[in-house]
Design a protein around this motif. Structure first.
Motif, short mmCIF file in Angstrom:
data_model
loop_
_atom_site.label_atom_id
_atom_site.label_comp_id
_atom_site.label_asym_id
_atom_site.label_seq_id
_atom_site.Cartn_x
_atom_site.Cartn_y
_atom_site.Cartn_z
N ASP A 208 0.82 -1.22 0.00
CA ASP A 208 0.00 0.00 0.00
C ASP A 208 0.85 1.26 0.00
O ASP A 208 0.31 2.38 0.02
CB ASP A 208 -0.94 0.01 1.21
CG ASP A 208 -2.09 -0.96 1.04
OD1 ASP A 208 -2.39 -1.33 -0.11
OD2 ASP A 208 -2.68 -1.36 2.06
N ARG A 211 0.47 5.12 1.82
CA ARG A 211 -0.77 5.04 2.59
C ARG A 211 -0.53 4.29 3.90
O ARG A 211 -1.04 4.67 4.96
CB ARG A 211 -1.87 4.35 1.78
CG ARG A 211 -3.21 4.26 2.50
CD ARG A 211 -4.15 3.33 1.77
NE ARG A 211 -4.49 3.83 0.44
CZ ARG A 211 -5.53 4.61 0.20
NH1 ARG A 211 -6.34 4.97 1.18
NH2 ARG A 211 -5.79 5.02 -1.03
N PRO A 221 -5.49 5.39 7.71
CA PRO A 221 -5.29 5.26 6.26
C PRO A 221 -6.59 5.17 5.49
O PRO A 221 -6.62 5.43 4.28
CB PRO A 221 -4.46 3.98 6.14
CG PRO A 221 -4.76 3.21 7.38
CD PRO A 221 -4.97 4.23 8.45
N ALA A 224 -7.39 8.42 3.95
CA ALA A 224 -6.28 9.02 3.21
C ALA A 224 -6.69 9.53 1.83
O ALA A 224 -7.54 8.95 1.15
CB ALA A 224 -5.16 8.01 3.05
N VAL A 226 -4.68 10.09 -1.56
CA VAL A 226 -3.40 9.66 -2.13
C VAL A 226 -3.20 10.31 -3.49
O VAL A 226 -4.11 10.32 -4.33
CB VAL A 226 -3.32 8.13 -2.26
CG1 VAL A 226 -2.01 7.71 -2.91
CG2 VAL A 226 -3.47 7.48 -0.88
N GLU A 228 -0.64 10.20 -6.72
CA GLU A 228 0.45 9.54 -7.44
C GLU A 228 0.51 10.12 -8.84
O GLU A 228 -0.47 10.08 -9.58
CB GLU A 228 0.22 8.03 -7.50
CG GLU A 228 0.22 7.35 -6.14
CD GLU A 228 0.04 5.86 -6.26
OE1 GLU A 228 0.32 5.31 -7.35
OE2 GLU A 228 -0.41 5.23 -5.28
N GLU A 239 4.61 10.65 -4.87
CA GLU A 239 3.66 9.77 -4.20
C GLU A 239 3.39 10.41 -2.84
O GLU A 239 4.29 10.51 -2.00
CB GLU A 239 4.20 8.36 -4.05
CG GLU A 239 3.15 7.37 -3.54
CD GLU A 239 3.65 5.93 -3.55
OE1 GLU A 239 2.87 5.04 -3.18
OE2 GLU A 239 4.82 5.71 -3.90
N ALA A 241 0.58 10.88 0.48
CA ALA A 241 -0.61 10.43 1.21
C ALA A 241 -0.85 11.40 2.36
O ALA A 241 0.08 11.76 3.08
CB ALA A 241 -0.42 9.01 1.74
#
Length: 339
Positions: A208, A211, A221, A224, A226, A228, A239, A241
């Motif tokens: 993961d 995260r 999480p 979260a 995220v 990317e 990346e 989070a």
């Protein structure tokens, strides 16, 4: 009487002699930091093979005699004996963003600062063995028998005449490997300590990615956001989070090419993006990781990332992600700045 100082007074140290005479220039210190630096150089070299897809797993064993053994099942592109006997220049290729290593002392320096090093390589159906003492070969590389599969194992014992301590700190190593696994989701690392009465083994694998890092920082999480993204404008990828800090203290950690940073354009860009959507008072815990082809740092300790385009790229990506999240969760977004 005074002595004239001229060119004849200059002593030039080269190769093994230079490294063993001034080890701090290559590994940072002769204390625990430098000791771990040696191991990180060997493990990062092996981990790169996993991230680049030529190996599946790295195994690190702390042996009872004070040695450490690092094994992986991949194949090095460069001959192993060349890596152990030639000091490579501190340069990087454009594939770096895919690797975990930010050290660049090379296996040559590890060899020079070990009183004993054994390297074994399995390839093309043959097991090849080479041994060194203080960086000098005891015997040339030689075959010792058949081999099933591929792989490399390097076993080295740090020289007690060089280092103030030669005892590896397992918790410190585990913390670094856990961090690297969360920053590089394809990594699979096993650490075994055989120095006690019973072996202690831990595995570090975090599919993961960042995260999962939020859990280590006390955030949820499941909440979260995220980000990317590959962005050629900054010559790399990001990346990120982030999640509400909740009742805990907000934390924002930054990394550049898997190295912890104290500040820099990636963290400034993150704050810019958050402020644009949630204001300055947003209580967030976050991990901001960027991987760049050519990272540039401010200062000799390389703790502040200086790449200018990173700020705008990260800010744009974070702002866009948070705007989408805010529109979907307006009440939760408002709660972040209500305190």
């Amino acid at each position: 009487m005074t002595h004239a100082y001229d060119a004849s007074s200059i002593v030039v140290l080269e190769g093994l002699e230079a490294i063993r005479k001034r080890p701090g220039m290559y590994v940072g210190s002769t204390g625990e930091r430098g000791l771990h630096h040696l191991l990180y150089e060997v493990t990062d070299s092996a981990m790169n093979e996993v991230v680049l897809g030529s190996a599946g797993r790295v195994e690190v064993v702390l042996l009872a005699d004070g040695s450490a053994r690092v094994t992986h099942d991949g194949i090095h592109e460069r001959p192993l004996d060349h890596q152990l006997t030639v000091l490579r220049p501190a340069t990087r290729s454009t594939s770096d963003r895919r690797t975990v290593s930010w050290y660049d002392i090379g296996l040559y320096v590890v060899n020079a600062l070990s009183d004993r090093l054994l390297a074994e390589e399995w390839r093309d159906g043959v097991t090849t063995r080479q041994e060194y003492s203080c960086g000098k070969p005891i015997a040339p590389p030689h075959p010792t028998g058949p081999a099933d599969g591929t792989g490399t194992a390097i076993t080295f014992r740090p020289d007690p005449e060089i280092f103030e301590t030669v005892e590896f700190d397992r918790p410190a190593l585990a913390a670094r490997f856990r961090e690297l696994a969360m920053l590089n989701r394809t990594l699979d690392v096993v650490l075994t300590d055989e120095r006690g009465e019973e072996p202690h083994t831990e595995r570090f694998h975090a599919p993961d990615g960042v995260r999962e890092f939020l859990t280590q920082l006390g955030a949820d999480p499941a909440e979260a956001v995220v980000v990317e993204r590959e962005d050629e404008r900054m010559g790399g990828s990001m990346e990120i989070a982030l999640a509400p800090a909740g009742d805990g203290e907000p934390q924002v950690l930054g990394f550049a090419n898997s190295r912890r940073t104290e500040g820099g354009t990636h963290l400034v860009g993150f704050r810019d993006g958050v402020t644009a959507v949630l204001g300055k008072g947003a209580r967030l815990t976050a991990v901001v990781s960027v991987k760049l082809d050519e990272p540039s740092y401010e200062g000799c300790r390389r703790e502040i990332l200086g790449n200018t385009p990173v700020r705008a790229c990260v800010a744009e990506a974070v702002q866009h992600a948070l705007e989408t999240w805010r529109d979907q969760h307006p009440q939760r977004a408002a709660a972040l700045t209500a305190r």
